[in-house]
Design a protein around this motif. Structure first.
Motif, PDB file in Angstrom:
ATOM      1  N   ILE A 475       0.913  -1.355   0.257  1.00 45.43           N
ATOM      2  CA  ILE A 475       0.012  -0.430  -0.309  1.00 45.43           C
ATOM      3  C   ILE A 475       0.666   1.159  -0.228  1.00 45.43           C
ATOM      4  O   ILE A 475       1.031   2.179  -0.768  1.00 45.43           O
ATOM      5  CB  ILE A 475      -1.041   0.214   1.767  1.00 45.43           C
ATOM      6  N   ALA A 476       1.967   0.945   0.999  1.00 47.47           N
ATOM      7  CA  ALA A 476       3.015   2.692   1.320  1.00 47.47           C
ATOM      8  C   ALA A 476       3.281   3.141  -0.169  1.00 47.47           C
ATOM      9  O   ALA A 476       3.594   3.820  -0.605  1.00 47.47           O
ATOM     10  CB  ALA A 476       3.976   1.846   2.053  1.00 47.47           C
ATOM     11  N   SER A 477       4.128   1.930  -0.990  1.00 46.69           N
ATOM     12  CA  SER A 477       4.390   2.102  -1.351  1.00 46.69           C
ATOM     13  C   SER A 477       3.402   1.894  -3.428  1.00 46.69           C
ATOM     14  O   SER A 477       4.418   2.419  -4.336  1.00 46.69           O
ATOM     15  CB  SER A 477       5.799   0.625  -2.797  1.00 46.69           C
ATOM     16  N   ALA A 478       2.581   1.543  -3.271  1.00 46.26           N
ATOM     17  CA  ALA A 478       1.656   2.329  -4.309  1.00 46.26           C
ATOM     18  C   ALA A 478       2.231   3.002  -5.810  1.00 46.26           C
ATOM     19  O   ALA A 478       2.293   3.426  -6.521  1.00 46.26           O
ATOM     20  CB  ALA A 478      -0.024   2.077  -3.839  1.00 46.26           C
ATOM     21  N   ASP A 479       2.600   4.573  -4.399  1.00 46.92           N
ATOM     22  CA  ASP A 479       2.424   5.874  -5.102  1.00 46.92           C
ATOM     23  C   ASP A 479       3.740   6.391  -5.409  1.00 46.92           C
ATOM     24  O   ASP A 479       4.309   7.182  -5.750  1.00 46.92           O
ATOM     25  CB  ASP A 479       1.343   6.664  -4.790  1.00 46.92           C
ATOM     26  N   LYS A 480       4.620   5.422  -4.520  1.00 40.90           N
ATOM     27  CA  LYS A 480       5.647   6.011  -3.939  1.00 40.90           C
ATOM     28  C   LYS A 480       7.280   4.919  -4.526  1.00 40.90           C
ATOM     29  O   LYS A 480       8.284   5.412  -4.572  1.00 40.90           O
ATOM     30  CB  LYS A 480       5.834   6.345  -2.508  1.00 40.90           C
ATOM     31  N   LYS A 481       7.149   4.158  -4.617  1.00 39.97           N
ATOM     32  CA  LYS A 481       7.805   3.168  -5.300  1.00 39.97           C
ATOM     33  C   LYS A 481       9.103   3.179  -4.386  1.00 39.97           C
ATOM     34  O   LYS A 481       9.258   2.946  -3.554  1.00 39.97           O
ATOM     35  CB  LYS A 481       8.426   3.246  -7.035  1.00 39.97           C
TER      36      LYS A 481
END
Length: 503
Positions: A475-481
């Motif tokens: 969830i955290a990396s969905a937009d931060k990669k």
């Protein structure tokens, strides 16, 4: 839980299922092909040019059935037949006969492989399946290397990448897939870090074989999915108070390394602990009080590390204790750990420097309470258990270590493996590469400690924490990669509950 069975047992499971259900093996192959196509339709457009490379065994039969179904759905498909001089399996032969006349199907000779030039967007590997027991050679080796050299397209393996043994480490060449779609249950070797570049993203699709048939060939290895986790959670009512949600202690930190224990503590609170107390050196009090006001702090003035003087604290008032993040491995700290393990017999999680102290002082292992949870990454585990030749060897050593010391080993990695003293091993399905960031493991320590404090069983605490940890990372990396950091994962813990429909 999905059983992870050996490659040898896969054929026996299929045979038992078709016999019991009164269906043909070809019908089961059709089920597998349909499951693949349903997944494929959700991700790829009909104007994509799809090349499906088929061998002469049942893996090739899967590929031929998939080619037929995709072609009938309007996809631009071309089939490449390899191993024409070999006798095809019965179902592979039948699927060759069922190919529509207008579907292009080309036989690949030595020369065709050497000079292969086709305009494709997607390559599907259906050359060899789980039965391979020796390195690739001949046309198969040449073709796999040729396909591996192609760039700018998507490569998908059916069930297992060609050349990869189902239960052992790779010797020789193998197809390098972007995605591996495994039928019914992941093959054991797909979970090895040595094979990450060959497997790519692992997807598991259901082809209708229920757990009963898989469990007959159980080896005590399981793949944990979303549907397995919700039922393991405790339910709380509107009358529940913070005592019901547990009181936990997180022990760690040292001068210059306070971030680890601070993140563990916040992770415990975000996971649902009613009360979190931090035991830190005096140098960390201001850091903890200012950055995490929700946590209580206990410390000795003017100290730079945890030492034996901290043993005077009453640990028994806590439902669970996590020890190790950022703690350091000073002799005085090792003395504290020895005294703590002797004194406190409640649920314990040992991580990071706590593990490093145990590796330096192995005599302390005998002080661990039964079912204590140890959470090493790969290097920390080797410090504890010795050098490992490969991941298969490492997993066996984890099982041996767990049985010998009666502890639970959470071996962190891409498919974190939770090993129990009875020999069972559970492999996690959540998480991604963007979680490879400092502090991620400290968060897991806080989460496991929190679940233990909430009254979860040792098994459920470990399984739920590892699954939610990975899901929070997704969830955290969905937009931060690549820009994902550990505190992003902490902020996403509440969202992981929502994803599972848990309040």
């Amino acid at each position: 839980m999905l059983e992870i069975i050996s490659g040898i047992s896969v054929k026996k499971v299929d045979e038992g299922f078709v016999l019991d259900k009164g269906i043909s093996s070809h019908k089961l192959m059709e089920n597998a092909a349909l499951a693949f196509c349903n997944w494929f339709e959700r991700h790829y457009q009909r104007n994509d040019k799809v090349g499906i490379f088929c061998g002469h065994g049942n893996n090739g039969g899967d590929g031929l059935a998939i080619a037929r179904m995709l072609w009938r759905k309007g996809y631009d498909v071309i089939v490449f037949l390899v191993g024409e001089n070999n006798e095809p399996s019965p179902d592979c032969k039948l699927n060759r006969e069922l190919l529509p006349d207008k579907l292009p199907a080309l036989s690949m000779s030595h020369e065709d492989i050497a000079h292969m030039e086709y305009d494709l967007n997607i390559v599907v590997d259906a050359l060899l399946g789980v039965g391979i027991n020796r390195p690739l050679e001949g046309d198969y080796k040449n073709l796999v290397n040729k396909l591996n050299s192609l760039s700018g397209l998507t490569k998908i393996s059916i069930d297992i990448p060609t050349g990869l043994p189902s239960d052992d480490c790779l010797a020789g060449d193998a197809f390098i897939a972007d995605i591996t779609l495994s039928f019914q249950s992941p093959k054991f070797s797909l979970l090895f870090p040595e094979h990450a570049n060959y497997v790519g993203q692992l997807k598991v699709v259901d082809i209708g074989i229920n757990q009963f048939y898989l469990s007959q060939f159980s080896e005590g290895k399981f793949y944990v999915q979303k549907k397995d986790i919700a039922l393991r959670h405790k339910n709380f009512s509107r009358f529940s108070h913070k005592g019901d949600f547990g009181k936990v202690m997180l022990v760690g930190g040292s001068f210059g390394s306070m971030g680890a224990i601070r993140m563990s503590s916040e992770a415990a609170l975000r996971t649902g602990s009613g009360l979190a107390c931090c035991m830190v050196p005096g140098c960390g009090v201001d850091i903890m009080q200012v950055s995490l006001p929700e946590a209580q702090v206990w410390a000795k003035k003017d100290s730079d590390c945890i030492d034996a003087d901290y043993l005077g604290y009453n640990f028994d008032r806590f439902d669970a204790v996590g020890v190790g993040p950022g703690m350091g491995t000073h002799d005085t700290t090792a003395e504290f750990l020895r005294g703590f393990l002797t004194k406190y017999k409640g649920p314990i999680v040992v991580d990071a420097d706590g593990l490093n102290i145990l590796a330096k002082h192995p005599e302390q292992l005998s002080l661990l309470a039964d079912r204590s949870i140890l959470t090493p990454h790969l290097l920390e585990f080797e410090r504890l258990a010795g050098h490992c030749k490969n991941h298969k060897d490492r997993l066996q050593k984890a099982s041996d270590f767990s049985k010998k010391h009666k502890v639970i080993i959470v071996l962190k990695g891409a498919h974190t493996c939770i090993t129990f003293p009875d020999g069972r091993q559970f492999f996690n399905s959540t998480g991604n590469k963007h979680m490879a960031t400092g502090g991620s493991g400290d968060i897991l320590t806080g989460m496991i400690t929190s679940f233990l404090g909430q009254g979860y069983s040792f098994e459920n605490a470990a399984l739920c924490a590892v699954f939610h940890h990975g899901l929070s990372g997704e969830i955290a990396s969905a937009d931060k990669k690549r820009g994902t950091i550990a505190t992003d994962i902490i902020k996403s813990i509440p969202l992981s509950y929502l994803r599972l429909g848990i309040e």
